[in-house]
Each structure stands twice: as C-alpha cells, then as structure tokens.
Design a protein around this motif. Structure first.
Motif, PDB file in Angstrom:
ATOM      1  N   LYS A  22       0.854  -1.183   0.000  1.00 63.11           N
ATOM      2  CA  LYS A  22       0.000   0.000   0.000  1.00 63.11           C
ATOM      3  C   LYS A  22       0.892   1.236   0.000  1.00 63.11           C
ATOM      4  O   LYS A  22       2.099   1.145   0.263  1.00 63.11           O
ATOM      5  N   ARG A 272     -11.782   9.085  -0.341  1.00 61.66           N
ATOM      6  CA  ARG A 272     -11.200   8.552  -1.574  1.00 61.66           C
ATOM      7  C   ARG A 272     -11.433   7.050  -1.651  1.00 61.66           C
ATOM      8  O   ARG A 272     -11.545   6.371  -0.629  1.00 61.66           O
ATOM      9  N   ASN A 273     -11.456   6.540  -2.893  1.00 63.94           N
ATOM     10  CA  ASN A 273     -11.531   5.092  -3.059  1.00 63.94           C
ATOM     11  C   ASN A 273     -10.121   4.514  -3.064  1.00 63.94           C
ATOM     12  O   ASN A 273      -9.139   5.240  -2.865  1.00 63.94           O
ATOM     13  N   THR A 274      -9.997   3.217  -3.288  1.00 65.30           N
ATOM     14  CA  THR A 274      -8.689   2.570  -3.214  1.00 65.30           C
ATOM     15  C   THR A 274      -7.727   3.032  -4.307  1.00 65.30           C
ATOM     16  O   THR A 274      -6.523   2.831  -4.203  1.00 65.30           O
ATOM     17  N   MET A 275      -8.270   3.667  -5.370  1.00 65.35           N
ATOM     18  CA  MET A 275      -7.406   4.173  -6.442  1.00 65.35           C
ATOM     19  C   MET A 275      -6.994   5.621  -6.208  1.00 65.35           C
ATOM     20  O   MET A 275      -6.314   6.224  -7.030  1.00 65.35           O
TER      21      MET A 275
END
Length: 294
Positions: A22, A272-275
C-alpha cells in the motif's frame, strides 16, 4: 494504470520492481533514490511533497514521474517541478480502454491536460448523440481503437448503452480538445452541477479554489436546493479560517455568480476510493440536506 501499464512494462523489459502493498508516503519516499520511474495517482505526489528533503538531488536517479487514474491539478504539477526540477507526465485511461491519451515523453508536457490520443486510437468530444462538438467546447469524451474492450460480461444492454454503433466507447468523462488535439478533462458527467438551469463544471471552480492560501485541495459538488435545483458547494481541505467570505472575495472577479459556491465546508481530508479518486458521491450524500427546509 498500476497493473496494466506499470507491471506489464516491468515484465516486458525484465525490469526490477519495488512493490509496496500500500502507499505510505515515508516508505515510498525512502525508496525513491533506488527508482528510475515512479507511476502514481495525484495523491502520491501531494503527500510526497510534504516529505522533508525532497529536492532535485534526492530524486536525481528518477528519469520519469508519471501520473494517472485521477486529474492532476496544475498547482501540484507546478509544486513538483519546483521541488524536483522535473515535470510529471500525465496521461488518461480507464479499465475499459486501458490508456487513451498521454502528454509526450519527449516534448512539452502541458499542465492541466492529459495530452494527445495515442497512436492507432481515436478520440472525439461529442454531444449526447455522439456528434463531435467544435474545438474548445465541452462534451463527452468518446474513444475508439484496438484498446477498447469488447463489452461488459453478460451485460448486453449496458454494453449497447455505452458502445455506439460506430464503435466509439462513451467514457462518461467531460472534456475539451484544443486546436492542436490536446485533451483536458473537466469532470465526470455525473458530477456536473446544474444550478438554476446553468451548467457548472466542477474542475473550473476547483482550479481557482486550489489557489487560495491554506487550501490544500478542493472538491466541488451539487446538492439539492429548493430554488436552484442544485446548489454549488465547495468542500475544502483547509483550516476553518477559510470561510465562504474568503472564497467569495477570491472568486468574485473570476467566476460568474452562478458558478460560485453557495456554501463552503472545511474538512481534514476528502473521502477517496482505493485508487485515490475523490468520492464525490459520498460528499453529495453527506451534505444532501444542507439546504433542506425541514
């Protein structure tokens, strides 16, 4: 972007890859002296800019910084160049089409744009009927080429809705194309704010908000309003000292009144999303009752 472009390039060239499970700014920063290419989303760059010790000498081994997956602000582009002496190469793609446009590897990289259509690909800025609009006018970005997917698995109706009879895929992104062919993204069609019958493109407002001192980043959304249908709301990553009066004083001379926010909210961070993309749907839901009369 990370899977299809970064990983495949490394595999095709037999290039070693430093893989992190990550993004942790301090860890990525520590790895930069051993890198030659960094591919990331805008959030990577804004957070790396906060790391002490970022300078041209520290990243002298890196020959290319690339950004994709979400719009890179001109402010971040300029701040990165000041800090490192290098200009980020921004490009544009999506899962259904892999990659569509890019600023040039060799040549001028224009901040605020995602560059030109890649070889063997076609891009048009079109109205709701798929008709190309004049240069400089906002429309939906549509793409065609061997990179475009064949369709959604077991969803023929959705495929028919989003791939036109002539093969152009409707991306759902709003953009403009200049006379030289450069594409600039102004937002998602679903993020368009219609207030009092007028269209407001969030990115136009966000670019000005991001220039306000103490504003780290911004997101402009539309929420229900009894009189206007939708009201423009600015959600800012900024201290509470940045008020609507602050925003009004800056925007008064630069934007038509209907484009100026009717409310300003300061937050610690944007969802925010994972992208790394800002989730404006979350913000719209969070503030949907802001102007409710109940």
């Amino acid at each position: 972007h990370g899977l299809f472009i970064a990983s495949h390039c490394a595999l095709l060239n037999g290039t070693p890859m430093i893989f992190h499970s990550k993004f942790v700014a301090a860890d990525v920063f520590a790895a930069l002296p051993n890198c030659t290419v960094l591919m990331g989303v805008p959030t990577f760059y804004t957070r790396l800019l906060q790391q002490p010790g970022l300078n041209p000498e520290y990243v002298s081994n890196v020959r290319l910084f690339i950004c994709g997956s979400a719009p890179l602000t001109e402010q971040t582009f300029a701040a990165w160049e000041r800090a490192t002496g290098q200009r980020i190469l921004e490009r544009y793609g999506m899962s259904e089409t892999i990659i569509n446009t890019s600023n040039p590897l060799d040549g001028h990289r224009q901040p605020g744009t995602v560059g030109f259509a890649l070889p063997n690909q076609e891009i048009r800025i079109a109205d709701e009927h798929g008709r190309e609009v004049p240069s400089g006018q906002v429309g939906c970005i549509e793409v065609r080429g061997p990179n475009v997917f064949a369709g959604y698995w077991n969803l023929p109706d959705k495929t028919a809705e989003e791939i036109r009879a002539d093969g152009f895929f409707i991306t759902g992104d709003l953009g403009i194309q200049d006379a030289e062919g450069r594409v600039s993204i102004v937002g998602r069609a679903k993020d368009l704010v219609i207030t009092g019958g007028y269209n407001v493109y969030p990115k136009e407002v966000e670019q000005l908000l991001d220039e306000i001192p103490d504003v780290t980043e911004s997101a402009v959304i539309g929420v229900p309003h009894d009189d206007f249908g939708e009201a423009v709301v600015a959600v800012l990553v900024a201290p509470d000292t940045v008020t609507r009066e602050t925003v009004d004083s800056v925007l008064a001379e630069q934007l038509a009144r209907f484009k100026q926010p009717k409310a300003v909210v300061c937050v610690a961070e944007l969802p925010r999303n994972t992208m790394g993309k800002v989730q404006k749907n979350v913000l719209r839901q969070r503030y949907q009752n802001m102007f409710s009369q109940n």
